[in-house]
Write an enzyme that holds these catalytic residues in place. Structure first.
Site, PDB file in Angstrom:
ATOM      1  N   HIS A  14       0.846  -1.185   0.000  1.00  0.00           N
ATOM      2  CA  HIS A  14       0.000   0.000   0.000  1.00  0.00           C
ATOM      3  C   HIS A  14       0.884   1.238   0.000  1.00  0.00           C
ATOM      4  CE1 HIS A  14      -3.666  -2.308   1.757  1.00  0.00           C
ATOM      5  NE2 HIS A  14      -3.698  -2.279   0.440  1.00  0.00           N
ATOM      6  N   LYS A  18       5.132   1.482   0.931  1.00  0.00           N
ATOM      7  CA  LYS A  18       6.069   1.262  -0.174  1.00  0.00           C
ATOM      8  C   LYS A  18       7.529   1.449   0.258  1.00  0.00           C
ATOM      9  CE  LYS A  18       2.791   2.130  -3.896  1.00  0.00           C
ATOM     10  NZ  LYS A  18       2.278   0.798  -3.880  1.00  0.00           N
ATOM     11  N   THR A  43       4.689  -0.376  -6.866  1.00  0.00           N
ATOM     12  CA  THR A  43       5.599  -1.096  -5.972  1.00  0.00           C
ATOM     13  C   THR A  43       6.760  -1.677  -6.764  1.00  0.00           C
ATOM     14  OG1 THR A  43       3.798  -1.621  -4.448  1.00  0.00           O
ATOM     15  CG2 THR A  43       5.784  -2.987  -4.307  1.00  0.00           C
ATOM     16  N   GLY A  62      -2.165  -1.750  -8.427  1.00  0.00           N
ATOM     17  CA  GLY A  62      -3.177  -2.535  -7.719  1.00  0.00           C
ATOM     18  C   GLY A  62      -4.603  -2.158  -8.059  1.00  0.00           C
ATOM     19  N   ASP A  67      -3.683  -6.272  -8.651  1.00  0.00           N
ATOM     20  CA  ASP A  67      -4.022  -7.264  -7.620  1.00  0.00           C
ATOM     21  C   ASP A  67      -4.651  -8.496  -8.261  1.00  0.00           C
ATOM     22  OD1 ASP A  67      -3.122  -5.490  -5.654  1.00  0.00           O
ATOM     23  OD2 ASP A  67      -5.133  -4.778  -5.176  1.00  0.00           O
ATOM     24  N   ASP A  87      -1.372  -1.406   4.779  1.00  0.00           N
ATOM     25  CA  ASP A  87      -1.507  -0.253   5.669  1.00  0.00           C
ATOM     26  C   ASP A  87      -2.843  -0.381   6.398  1.00  0.00           C
ATOM     27  OD1 ASP A  87      -1.719   2.144   6.973  1.00  0.00           O
ATOM     28  OD2 ASP A  87      -1.768   3.377   5.161  1.00  0.00           O
ATOM     29  N   HIS A  94     -10.016  -0.230  -2.880  1.00  0.00           N
ATOM     30  CA  HIS A  94     -10.013  -1.544  -3.527  1.00  0.00           C
ATOM     31  C   HIS A  94      -9.826  -2.656  -2.479  1.00  0.00           C
ATOM     32  CE1 HIS A  94      -5.481  -1.832  -3.661  1.00  0.00           C
ATOM     33  NE2 HIS A  94      -5.648  -0.555  -3.435  1.00  0.00           N
ATOM     34  N   ASP A  97     -10.251  -6.286  -3.372  1.00  0.00           N
ATOM     35  CA  ASP A  97      -9.124  -6.957  -4.027  1.00  0.00           C
ATOM     36  C   ASP A  97      -8.185  -7.568  -2.991  1.00  0.00           C
ATOM     37  OD1 ASP A  97     -10.160  -6.007  -6.438  1.00  0.00           O
ATOM     38  OD2 ASP A  97      -8.943  -4.201  -6.362  1.00  0.00           O
ATOM     39  N   ARG A 103      -7.963 -14.552   0.325  1.00  0.00           N
ATOM     40  CA  ARG A 103      -8.703 -15.803   0.119  1.00  0.00           C
ATOM     41  C   ARG A 103      -7.888 -16.775  -0.747  1.00  0.00           C
ATOM     42  NH1 ARG A 103     -11.663 -17.977  -3.759  1.00  0.00           N
ATOM     43  NH2 ARG A 103     -13.330 -19.398  -3.207  1.00  0.00           N
TER      44      ARG A 103
END
Length: 130
Positions: A14, A18, A43, A62, A67, A87, A94, A97, A103
């Site tokens: 995040h 970074k 990133t 992302g 993502d 963060d 998002h 995501d 998951r």
């Protein structure tokens, strides 16, 4: 003789994390050089600027689909570890995501580090497997 397959790690951070991801990459650059790396766009760009010798593919940012690109690689068995510096103090538009990636790492049983301390432990363990 079986061909050795280079393992792939995914890097996401995040915005407020970074700098920590870049510091992690600089500290562990020799170990990370043993892996193929994929990262979300910003990133990945920041890590490559600090460690240009790394084999890193920067995907989309992302929020723009990076993502999901990493999630697809996880589902295809192409990612062997996820370093996602989250963060916890900033709301993320998002966030779904992030939950989807969490998951997937649970479903496919791959290690995930959400902070530098856990990332240090995982990267040191993975060097014994690579």
């Amino acid at each position: 003789m079986a061909k050795l397959i280079k393992r792939t790690l995914a890097l996401i951070a995040h915005d407020q994390k970074k700098d920590e991801m870049v510091a992690f990459a600089e500290t562990h650059r020799a170990i990370l050089a043993k892996f193929d790396l994929v990262a979300t766009g910003t990133t990945g760009g920041r890590v490559l600027a600090a460690c240009p010798e790394l084999s890193l593919t920067a995907l989309k940012s992302g929020p723009m689909g990076g993502d999901q690109q990493i999630g697809a690689l996880i589902a295809e068995g192409q990612v062997h570890g996820l370093f996602f510096f989250v963060d916890p103090l900033t709301a993320m538009p998002h966030d779904v995501d992030v939950k989807a990636l969490t998951r997937l790492v649970l479903v496919y049983d791959i290690p995930m580090a959400c902070n530098p301390s856990t990332a240090d432990m995982i990267i040191r363990q993975m060097t014994h497997l690579n």
